[in-house]
Scaffold this motif. Structure first.
Motif, PDB file in Angstrom:
ATOM      1  N   ASP A 136       0.866  -1.173   0.000  1.00 30.71           N
ATOM      2  CA  ASP A 136       0.000   0.000   0.000  1.00 30.71           C
ATOM      3  C   ASP A 136       0.910   1.233   0.000  1.00 30.71           C
ATOM      4  O   ASP A 136       1.561   1.525   0.999  1.00 30.71           O
ATOM      5  CB  ASP A 136      -0.866  -0.031   1.260  1.00 30.71           C
ATOM      6  CG  ASP A 136      -1.927   1.046   1.247  1.00 30.71           C
ATOM      7  OD1 ASP A 136      -3.084   0.709   1.474  1.00 30.71           O
ATOM      8  OD2 ASP A 136      -1.595   2.219   1.003  1.00 30.71           O
TER       9      ASP A 136
ATOM     10  N   TRP B  82       0.822   4.552   0.075  1.00 40.75           N
ATOM     11  CA  TRP B  82       0.761   5.658   1.038  1.00 40.75           C
ATOM     12  C   TRP B  82       1.145   5.205   2.430  1.00 40.75           C
ATOM     13  O   TRP B  82       1.977   5.823   3.089  1.00 40.75           O
ATOM     14  CB  TRP B  82      -0.650   6.247   1.051  1.00 40.75           C
ATOM     15  CG  TRP B  82      -0.935   7.039  -0.172  1.00 40.75           C
ATOM     16  CD1 TRP B  82      -1.630   6.628  -1.271  1.00 40.75           C
ATOM     17  CD2 TRP B  82      -0.490   8.368  -0.450  1.00 40.75           C
ATOM     18  NE1 TRP B  82      -1.651   7.618  -2.198  1.00 40.75           N
ATOM     19  CE2 TRP B  82      -0.967   8.698  -1.734  1.00 40.75           C
ATOM     20  CE3 TRP B  82       0.256   9.299   0.254  1.00 40.75           C
ATOM     21  CZ2 TRP B  82      -0.716   9.919  -2.327  1.00 40.75           C
ATOM     22  CZ3 TRP B  82       0.508  10.523  -0.323  1.00 40.75           C
ATOM     23  CH2 TRP B  82       0.027  10.831  -1.600  1.00 40.75           C
ATOM     24  N   VAL B  83       0.507   4.138   2.868  1.00 42.44           N
ATOM     25  CA  VAL B  83       0.751   3.698   4.243  1.00 42.44           C
ATOM     26  C   VAL B  83       2.189   3.203   4.393  1.00 42.44           C
ATOM     27  O   VAL B  83       2.822   3.419   5.426  1.00 42.44           O
ATOM     28  CB  VAL B  83      -0.268   2.608   4.638  1.00 42.44           C
ATOM     29  CG1 VAL B  83      -0.069   2.187   6.075  1.00 42.44           C
ATOM     30  CG2 VAL B  83      -1.677   3.124   4.454  1.00 42.44           C
TER      31      VAL B  83
ATOM     32  N   LEU C 251       4.127   6.197   4.919  1.00 37.90           N
ATOM     33  CA  LEU C 251       3.740   6.913   6.132  1.00 37.90           C
ATOM     34  C   LEU C 251       4.272   6.230   7.401  1.00 37.90           C
ATOM     35  O   LEU C 251       4.620   6.893   8.381  1.00 37.90           O
ATOM     36  CB  LEU C 251       2.207   6.991   6.191  1.00 37.90           C
ATOM     37  CG  LEU C 251       1.584   7.900   7.236  1.00 37.90           C
ATOM     38  CD1 LEU C 251       1.849   9.348   6.866  1.00 37.90           C
ATOM     39  CD2 LEU C 251       0.097   7.652   7.328  1.00 37.90           C
TER      40      LEU C 251
END
Lengths: 358, 172
Positions: free
Chosen positions: A73, A75-76, A79
């Motif tokens: 994933d 973005w995650v 992040l």
């Protein structure tokens, strides 16, 4: 307290840089001491006695390729290391590191944020700290990473309870001899340090560890804090033998370095907190009355020595104890540590009230 | 300064709330919700209620959302297909209630109603932990204790419900 925003920004940048340097040399210290304990030599090639090793490590990691798994994933995955690092850095804001310096008539305080909710801030930050590792495990889209992430969430929730309960003990003990004499406990870390001033019988410092319940809380705190930062023997989150590398398996380059950094910075912060809560912070009988800039410098060095003592203890534990089994970890957290911390808290409450009545 | 912080936080809060509702991935929704909780915590700080802010982050953004994420991750429910709405009247009622709330908000903002009629000076120290605890442990002691017993009952209930019976083991 602060003349301008600029002073505040410079202060926070300096604090973050100091934490970073501390982290870099903690890795060297750990590798050196571990090597000694295992009859090895340890890193000794980069610079005199291996003193530039952290620098070499950093350069190496920065030039590694940054790989992202195809099914991750996006973005995650990006992040997660950020979410792991930020709490580790901002914990330092509330820790009193020493007395105030005075330079050219300007007070320079070593406590970045002297706030009344210091302890709650701390609990808030540590509870946010869970996300980094958990999300890293999930976002990597890899079953070993996922297991590591799930383990970390379960472990941190379990030990956060004992952690939260034991830090209440210093709060209540602060009520016992609050310097302002109002008999109230305090969530302010500076007040806690002030409450540990002076000595019993002229030679035993009035640190909270030397109180009838404080020593027990201290031991529980050390265990819970070790589990909170997922250090050995509670490092099931990254257990190499079973989970490859746990949550960090898919991470490389600076993203991996950030996780590493977060863990070690949290360790430094927890050491500083252990010193603040139970060993009188920067206070040491006889040395705390020295005034001026020299006094401030000495207080800072005293704090530093206490922090290094706890760091050494942690490295020593890592070299001594094997990793605990997962079900035992949960058993220990819920069936042993939690009842003990509850009992300690209750006993402290009774103690403080009784002393107040006498 | 405060206005700038407020507007930034408000935008973040609303944006996070929208992101939470609109994102199709449950984990993303959970993350947006955490961001929203943190933004609300900053607003508590702006209202001079540091205690509330810290508790908001610890309890909601920290403890509760970790459990949410834990469940989503364990069930692998992050890509759950919503399908058709099982309760048909839910959507129109939701829209209606939302419209009522919006109208209420606009009315209050337009009229500038004083919601609490008290001098501002009395409210300044109300968010301090000492003030809060003093009230909590004297005036509201009974409700406080009742709530703690309620939570204890909930804990005992969970333990009882999730406990494996001895019979199962004997059957093996």
């Amino acid at each position: 307290m602060y003349e301008s925003l600029w002073v505040m920004i410079i202060h926070s940048v300096l604090l973050a840089l100091a934490a970073l340097t501390g982290f870099a040399y903690l890795t060297l210290m750990e590798r050196k001491i571990l090597a000694r304990m295992q009859h090895r030599v340890g890193p000794n090639k980069a610079g005199p006695r291996g003193f530039l090793q952290p620098l070499a490590d950093a350069v190496k990691l920065m030039f590694k390729e940054d790989i992202m798994p195809a099914d991750a994933d996006r973005w995650v995955y990006t992040l997660a290391p950020i979410l792991a690092t930020i709490p580790a850095v901002i914990i330092f804001a509330v820790i009193p590191l020493g007395k105030d310096f005075v330079f050219f008539g300007e007070r320079v305080t070593l406590t970045f944020a002297n706030i009344d909710i210091g302890l709650l801030y701390l609990l808030a930050v540590t509870s946010i700290g869970v996300y980094g590792i958990t999300l890293a495990g999930w976002a990597s889209n890899n079953k070993y990473s996922m297991l590591g992430g799930v383990r970390s969430a379960a472990q941190m929730i379990s030990y956060e309870l004992a952690f939260g309960l034991t830090v209440l003990v210093p709060v209540m003990l602060t009520a016992w001899h609050n310097p302002s004499g109002d008999g109230l406990g305090s969530l302010n870390l500076t007040t806690m340090v002030d409450a540990q001033a002076g000595t019993y019988l002229g030679f035993i410092p009035r640190w909270f560890i030397f109180t009838p319940t404080g020593w027990l809380a201290f031991i529980v705190f050390l265990i819970a804090a070790t589990a909170e930062v997922t250090r050995a023997p509670f490092d099931l989150v990254e257990a190499e033998q079973e989970l490859v590398g746990g949550y960090a398996t898919e991470y490389s380059s600076m993203k991996f370095a950030l996780f590493f950094m977060a863990e070690y910075m949290k360790l430094i912060a927890m050491s500083a907190l252990a010193a603040t809560f139970f060993l009188g912070g920067w206070r040491f009988p006889g040395l705390e009355n020295i005034g001026g800039n020299w006094g401030a410098l000495i207080s800072f060095i005293v704090m530093l020595v206490k922090i290094i003592f706890f760091l050494f203890l942690s490295i020593w534990v890592r070299a001594t104890f094997p990793r605990i089994r997962y079900d035992r970890l949960m058993d220990f957290g819920w069936k042993r540590l939690l009842p003990v911390s509850l009992a300690t808290m209750a006993a402290t409450a009774v103690f403080v009230v009784l002393v107040d009545q006498l | 300064m405060e206005t700038v912080i407020f507007i930034t936080t408000a935008i973040v809060a609303v944006g996070a709330a929208l992101g939470m509702v609109l994102s199709s991935n449950a984990v993303h929704s959970a993350l947006f919700l955490i961001l929203n909780f943190c933004a609300v915590a900053v607003m508590y700080l702006l209202l001079r209620a540091p205690f509330m802010a810290a508790v908001q982050v610890t309890v909601y953004a920290g403890a509760i959302m970790v459990l949410f994420l834990f469940v989503i991750m364990l069930l692998g429910a992050e890509k759950a297909d919503l399908g058709s709405e099982p309760i048909g009247w839910q959507k129109p009622v939701g829209v209606l209630l939302g419209a009522v709330l919006l109208a209420e908000g606009i009315y209050v903002a337009y009229k500038g109603i004083k919601l609490v009629d008290a001098p501002i000076t009395a409210a300044l120290g109300i968010g301090q932990p000492t003030t809060l605890s003093a009230v909590l442990f004297s005036k509201y002691l009974l409700p406080f204790e009742v709530i703690s017993i309620l939570l204890l009952v909930a804990i005992v209930g969970t333990v009882v419900l999730t406990r494996r019976t001895v019979k199962l083991k004997e059957a093996e």
